[in-house]
Design a protein around this motif. Structure first.
Motif, PDB file in Angstrom:
ATOM      1  N   ASP A   1      49.760 -74.448   2.466  1.00 44.13           N
ATOM      2  CA  ASP A   1      49.022 -73.965   1.309  1.00 44.13           C
ATOM      3  C   ASP A   1      49.054 -75.015   0.188  1.00 44.13           C
ATOM      4  O   ASP A   1      49.647 -76.088   0.336  1.00 44.13           O
ATOM      5  CB  ASP A   1      49.557 -72.618   0.841  1.00 44.13           C
ATOM      6  CG  ASP A   1      50.995 -72.680   0.353  1.00 44.13           C
ATOM      7  OD1 ASP A   1      51.588 -73.773   0.285  1.00 44.13           O
ATOM      8  OD2 ASP A   1      51.535 -71.613   0.029  1.00 44.13           O
TER       9      ASP A   1
ATOM     10  N   HIS B   1      40.673 -76.999   4.074  1.00 46.35           N
ATOM     11  CA  HIS B   1      40.021 -75.982   4.896  1.00 46.35           C
ATOM     12  C   HIS B   1      40.027 -74.682   4.123  1.00 46.35           C
ATOM     13  O   HIS B   1      40.956 -74.383   3.380  1.00 46.35           O
ATOM     14  CB  HIS B   1      40.773 -75.774   6.216  1.00 46.35           C
ATOM     15  CG  HIS B   1      40.830 -76.995   7.062  1.00 46.35           C
ATOM     16  ND1 HIS B   1      39.936 -77.246   8.065  1.00 46.35           N
ATOM     17  CD2 HIS B   1      41.663 -78.054   7.042  1.00 46.35           C
ATOM     18  CE1 HIS B   1      40.225 -78.396   8.638  1.00 46.35           C
ATOM     19  NE2 HIS B   1      41.278 -78.907   8.032  1.00 46.35           N
ATOM     20  N   LYS B   2      39.014 -73.885   4.336  1.00 50.35           N
ATOM     21  CA  LYS B   2      38.911 -72.580   3.686  1.00 50.35           C
ATOM     22  C   LYS B   2      38.872 -71.525   4.788  1.00 50.35           C
ATOM     23  O   LYS B   2      37.958 -71.481   5.590  1.00 50.35           O
ATOM     24  CB  LYS B   2      37.628 -72.562   2.849  1.00 50.35           C
ATOM     25  CG  LYS B   2      37.543 -71.440   1.885  1.00 50.35           C
ATOM     26  CD  LYS B   2      38.107 -71.837   0.545  1.00 50.35           C
ATOM     27  CE  LYS B   2      38.100 -70.672  -0.322  1.00 50.35           C
ATOM     28  NZ  LYS B   2      37.554 -70.410  -1.424  1.00 50.35           N
ATOM     29  N   PHE B   3      39.889 -70.688   4.847  1.00 47.87           N
ATOM     30  CA  PHE B   3      39.963 -69.591   5.799  1.00 47.87           C
ATOM     31  C   PHE B   3      39.797 -68.302   5.003  1.00 47.87           C
ATOM     32  O   PHE B   3      40.775 -67.768   4.469  1.00 47.87           O
ATOM     33  CB  PHE B   3      41.301 -69.588   6.540  1.00 47.87           C
ATOM     34  CG  PHE B   3      41.557 -70.837   7.334  1.00 47.87           C
ATOM     35  CD1 PHE B   3      40.837 -71.104   8.483  1.00 47.87           C
ATOM     36  CD2 PHE B   3      42.506 -71.758   6.919  1.00 47.87           C
ATOM     37  CE1 PHE B   3      41.070 -72.262   9.220  1.00 47.87           C
ATOM     38  CE2 PHE B   3      42.751 -72.901   7.645  1.00 47.87           C
ATOM     39  CZ  PHE B   3      42.031 -73.155   8.802  1.00 47.87           C
ATOM     40  N   GLY B   4      38.565 -67.830   4.885  1.00 48.47           N
ATOM     41  CA  GLY B   4      38.299 -66.681   4.029  1.00 48.47           C
ATOM     42  C   GLY B   4      38.533 -67.087   2.588  1.00 48.47           C
ATOM     43  O   GLY B   4      37.933 -68.024   2.100  1.00 48.47           O
ATOM     44  N   LYS B   5      39.456 -66.405   1.917  1.00 49.48           N
ATOM     45  CA  LYS B   5      39.748 -66.775   0.534  1.00 49.48           C
ATOM     46  C   LYS B   5      40.929 -67.743   0.432  1.00 49.48           C
ATOM     47  O   LYS B   5      41.264 -68.182  -0.655  1.00 49.48           O
ATOM     48  CB  LYS B   5      40.029 -65.522  -0.297  1.00 49.48           C
ATOM     49  CG  LYS B   5      41.278 -64.775   0.096  1.00 49.48           C
ATOM     50  CD  LYS B   5      41.505 -63.573  -0.802  1.00 49.48           C
ATOM     51  CE  LYS B   5      42.774 -62.834  -0.411  1.00 49.48           C
ATOM     52  NZ  LYS B   5      43.038 -61.705  -1.291  1.00 49.48           N
ATOM     53  N   TRP B   6      41.545 -68.086   1.551  1.00 55.63           N
ATOM     54  CA  TRP B   6      42.729 -68.922   1.537  1.00 55.63           C
ATOM     55  C   TRP B   6      42.379 -70.385   1.763  1.00 55.63           C
ATOM     56  O   TRP B   6      41.642 -70.734   2.675  1.00 55.63           O
ATOM     57  CB  TRP B   6      43.728 -68.461   2.591  1.00 55.63           C
ATOM     58  CG  TRP B   6      44.242 -67.102   2.304  1.00 55.63           C
ATOM     59  CD1 TRP B   6      45.237 -66.768   1.433  1.00 55.63           C
ATOM     60  CD2 TRP B   6      43.779 -65.880   2.856  1.00 55.63           C
ATOM     61  NE1 TRP B   6      45.424 -65.417   1.401  1.00 55.63           N
ATOM     62  CE2 TRP B   6      44.534 -64.837   2.280  1.00 55.63           C
ATOM     63  CE3 TRP B   6      42.804 -65.542   3.788  1.00 55.63           C
ATOM     64  CZ2 TRP B   6      44.341 -63.511   2.589  1.00 55.63           C
ATOM     65  CZ3 TRP B   6      42.621 -64.216   4.095  1.00 55.63           C
ATOM     66  CH2 TRP B   6      43.386 -63.223   3.492  1.00 55.63           C
TER      67      TRP B   6
END
Length: 100
Positions: free
Chosen positions: A33, A61-66
């Motif tokens: 993160d 990288h963007k995994f949904g909002k993360w």
């Protein structure tokens, strides 16, 4: 009894740990993160957040909002910032970050 503040809550919660499926060998850590990436690069997390908006930072990288950073991308970006002198002509354009 007083409610624990957001920063004092334990993560992961006991409920999530009960439902979790543990893997004996997940292999090396591939994604981290923003906080961990900032510690890895020895910079502030706020600086990485600004780089995401303004450009000039490591690929993410963007995994949904993360938002997650691949450790290999952090290494590649750190290597691209390597200089032999302050007058190096190939220096990437990194915008200064001023806190308001």
């Amino acid at each position: 009894m007083a409610e624990k503040s957001q920063s004092q809550r334990r993560w992961p919660t006991p409920d999530i740990l009960r439902r979790a499926k543990f893997v004996d060998d997940a292999g090396p850590i591939r994604f981290v993160d923003t906080e961990a990436a900032a510690r890895y690069l020895a910079i502030e997390a706020h600086t990485l957040e600004c780089y995401r908006s303004l450009g000039g930072g490591p690929v993410f990288h963007k995994f949904g909002k993360w938002v997650r950073y691949a450790v290999d991308d952090l290494d590649a970006w750190a290597e691209s910032c390597r200089r032999a002198t302050t007058a190096s002509p190939a220096a990437p354009r990194i915008l200064p970050i001023d806190r308001i």
